[in-house]
Design an enzyme around this catalytic site. Structure first.
Site, PDB file in Angstrom:
ATOM      1  N   LYS A 233     -25.348  19.605  12.859  1.00 46.50           N
ATOM      2  CA  LYS A 233     -26.181  20.763  13.189  1.00 46.50           C
ATOM      3  C   LYS A 233     -26.593  21.549  11.938  1.00 46.50           C
ATOM      4  O   LYS A 233     -27.533  22.330  11.990  1.00 46.50           O
ATOM      5  CB  LYS A 233     -25.447  21.651  14.187  1.00 46.50           C
ATOM      6  CG  LYS A 233     -25.188  20.894  15.494  1.00 46.50           C
ATOM      7  CD  LYS A 233     -25.386  21.750  16.704  1.00 46.50           C
ATOM      8  CE  LYS A 233     -25.489  20.907  17.962  1.00 46.50           C
ATOM      9  NZ  LYS A 233     -24.229  20.204  18.279  1.00 46.50           N
TER      10      LYS A 233
HETATM   11  C1  LIG Z   1     -24.207  19.269  19.284  1.00 49.44           C
HETATM   12  C2  LIG Z   1     -23.388  18.070  19.064  1.00 49.44           C
HETATM   13  C3  LIG Z   1     -23.675  16.853  19.710  1.00 49.44           C
HETATM   14  C4  LIG Z   1     -24.786  16.723  20.725  1.00 49.44           C
HETATM   15  O1  LIG Z   1     -26.067  16.880  20.163  1.00 49.44           O
HETATM   16  P1  LIG Z   1     -27.307  17.250  21.111  1.00 49.44           P
HETATM   17  O2  LIG Z   1     -28.430  17.459  20.176  1.00 49.44           O
HETATM   18  O3  LIG Z   1     -26.925  18.470  21.879  1.00 49.44           O
HETATM   19  O4  LIG Z   1     -27.516  16.086  22.013  1.00 49.44           O
HETATM   20  C5  LIG Z   1     -22.890  15.752  19.423  1.00 49.44           C
HETATM   21  N1  LIG Z   1     -21.851  15.836  18.568  1.00 49.44           N
HETATM   22  C6  LIG Z   1     -21.550  16.981  17.928  1.00 49.44           C
HETATM   23  C7  LIG Z   1     -20.378  17.002  17.021  1.00 49.44           C
HETATM   24  C8  LIG Z   1     -22.306  18.131  18.145  1.00 49.44           C
HETATM   25  O5  LIG Z   1     -21.990  19.250  17.518  1.00 49.44           O
END
Ligand SMILES: *Cc1c(COP(=O)(O)O)cnc(C)c1O
Length: 440
Positions: free
Chosen positions: A116
């Site tokens: 993220k």
């Molecule tokens: C947010 C997240 C996901 C999922 O991603 P999306 O874009 O919501 O599908 C998967 N793994 C981790 C560690 C995350 O922080």
């Protein structure tokens, strides 16, 4: 303002008539009609733009301008990506036995140790770029099931034009995730909501259309913001370019489907990825939709891969818009992995290759194996590794019997000051916090 002819502008998934600039889509997050912003057309990104870039930052400086409507000069895009994407994303070859042609693209080398950071850091800098001449600060509302909030809070830290209110479901994130969320940061208010992630998401959505908050400039930083998705295209180009093997598939551990939508945008604009694998935990709305046309949303259930505990994936509406009819099933194959299977996969991968995967990545690794079995595909698969295993020490301990190595950045957290308020899962409670936060 001049717009480039080769670069799209943005419309809501629910109304193609009202066209807005990239700036407006970025700063408002959600469209006024409740829809999600999508590009008016998909630009073609030529292979020359990404083929020989030597870093993700450089790749970003070349690819993002195709999407920004000519609104950010290329040298400014370059400065933004150089500052935002100043960490590595290595492709690791597992290369043993059943994992022979499986690769892990490690997206967890940014400041908060999850993928993220790519979207949040780039979006924060783009917003800051457009807010230079504004007097009133913008308030960002963000609901998080774990990693979004810390990436967003960290990404915006130190930007005086922006305040952040972040909501997370109390007791439903790991102790380390919580520590990352509530670390005291200037301009950031953390709320521990007595409810589920879906409550948090609903409260944010309601706040956006509430008349009492209409006078406050609000925006979102969830994966519904188009500016989070665009930088999430970049590591698909990057991983594909590093591996350099035609026919490579990508497997994406998914919750709100923002990461996967980034991949789809990359593919639609020219990256030749044959198939995406949507790897979900027990929250299996999307795999069921792909398999049987299932359209019923269910409340989220808690799992070991808690950043994917999403009952109502917020980017589903956008994916449906981008991939109509059979196109979605042609490009995406989905599956759902239980917690027990996640633990077994973590152990197997560790025993067979020595690789320590976090639970989210393990959901992806198991899904990739299933896809191979189901399709007979022999081409390489790149599994996106979305978080550092040290964020989940209890699960790593249980699955592997070892403690994951703790990066310095995480161990430092326990000495830092914290700030958080427990909050009822209602719009009224959120409104009070928002109004108090903007007054200071
Ligand atoms: C947010 C997240 C996901 C999922 O991603 P999306 O874009 O919501 O599908 C998967 N793994 C981790 C560690 C995350 O922080």
């Amino acid at each position: 303002m001049s717009f480039s002819a080769e670069s799209p502008r943005y419309v809501s998934t629910r109304n193609e008539k009202k066209v807005v600039s990239f700036r407006e889509a970025l700063l408002s997050g959600l469209a006024p009609d409740g829809g999600l912003y999508v590009p008016t057309f998909i630009p073609h990104v030529p292979e020359a733009a990404w083929r020989d870039a030597s870093s993700i930052a450089e790749l970003g400086a070349r690819v993002l301008p195709f999407w920004l409507g000519g609104e950010v000069p290329e040298r400014d895009v370059m400065a933004i990506t150089a500052d935002a994407l100043n960490f590595d994303a290595p492709v690791v070859r597992l290369g043993q036995g059943a994992w022979m042609d499986t690769y892990v693209l490690e997206l967890f080398h940014g400041p908060t140790l999850s993928f993220k950071d790519f979207g949040a850091r780039t979006m924060a800098r783009l917003m800051n770029y457009f807010l230079q001449d504004q007097e009133e600060p913008l308030t960002i509302l963000v609901a998080t099931s774990g990693d979004t909030g810390s990436a967003v809070a960290d990404g915006f830290a130190g930007q005086d034009k922006i305040r952040v209110v972040l909501l997370y479901p109390q007791g439903q994130v790991s102790p380390i995730q919580e520590r990352q969320l509530i670390a005291k940061r200037s301009g950031v208010k953390a709320l521990a909501v007595q409810g589920t992630f879906d409550d948090c998401q609903r409260m944010v959505k309601e706040a956006f259309v509430d008349p009492d908050l209409a006078h406050i400039p609000l925006s979102s930083a969830n994966s519904i913001n188009i500016a989070r998705l665009l930088p999430q295209m970049l590591y698909y180009f990057w991983g594909y370019q590093r591996l350099n093997t035609p026919g490579t598939h990508f497997c994406v551990p998914s919750g709100n489907l923002g990461n996967l939508t980034g991949g789809i945008l990359a593919a639609l604009s020219g990256l030749p990825v044959p198939r995406f694998i949507a790897a979900h935990n027990a929250n299996d709305f999307f795999p069921r939709h792909l398999a049987e046309g299932w359209m019923k949303f269910q409340p989220s259930v808690r799992t070991r891969s808690n950043a994917m505990d999403v009952g109502v994936p917020s980017n589903f509406e956008r994916l449906q818009y981008l991939l109509q009819g059979e196109e979605m099933r042609r490009r995406i194959w989905g599956t759902s992995v239980t917690d027990a299977e996640t633990l077994v996969t973590m152990r197997r991968v560790y025993e067979e290759t020595g690789y320590v995967a976090d639970p989210h990545t393990a959901v992806g690794l198991e899904a990739a194996q299933r896809f191979r079995r189901d399709s007979g595909e022999e081409a390489p698969i790149i599994v996106l590794s979305t978080a550092h295993p040290a964020k989940f020490p209890e699960t790593v301990q249980e699955a592997l019997g070892i403690e994951p190595p703790m990066p310095e950045r995480l161990s430092r957290l326990w000495q830092e000051d914290t700030s958080v308020e427990v909050t009822a899962p209602t719009l009224e409670a959120l409104k009070e916090h928002v109004l108090a936060h903007v007054r200071v």
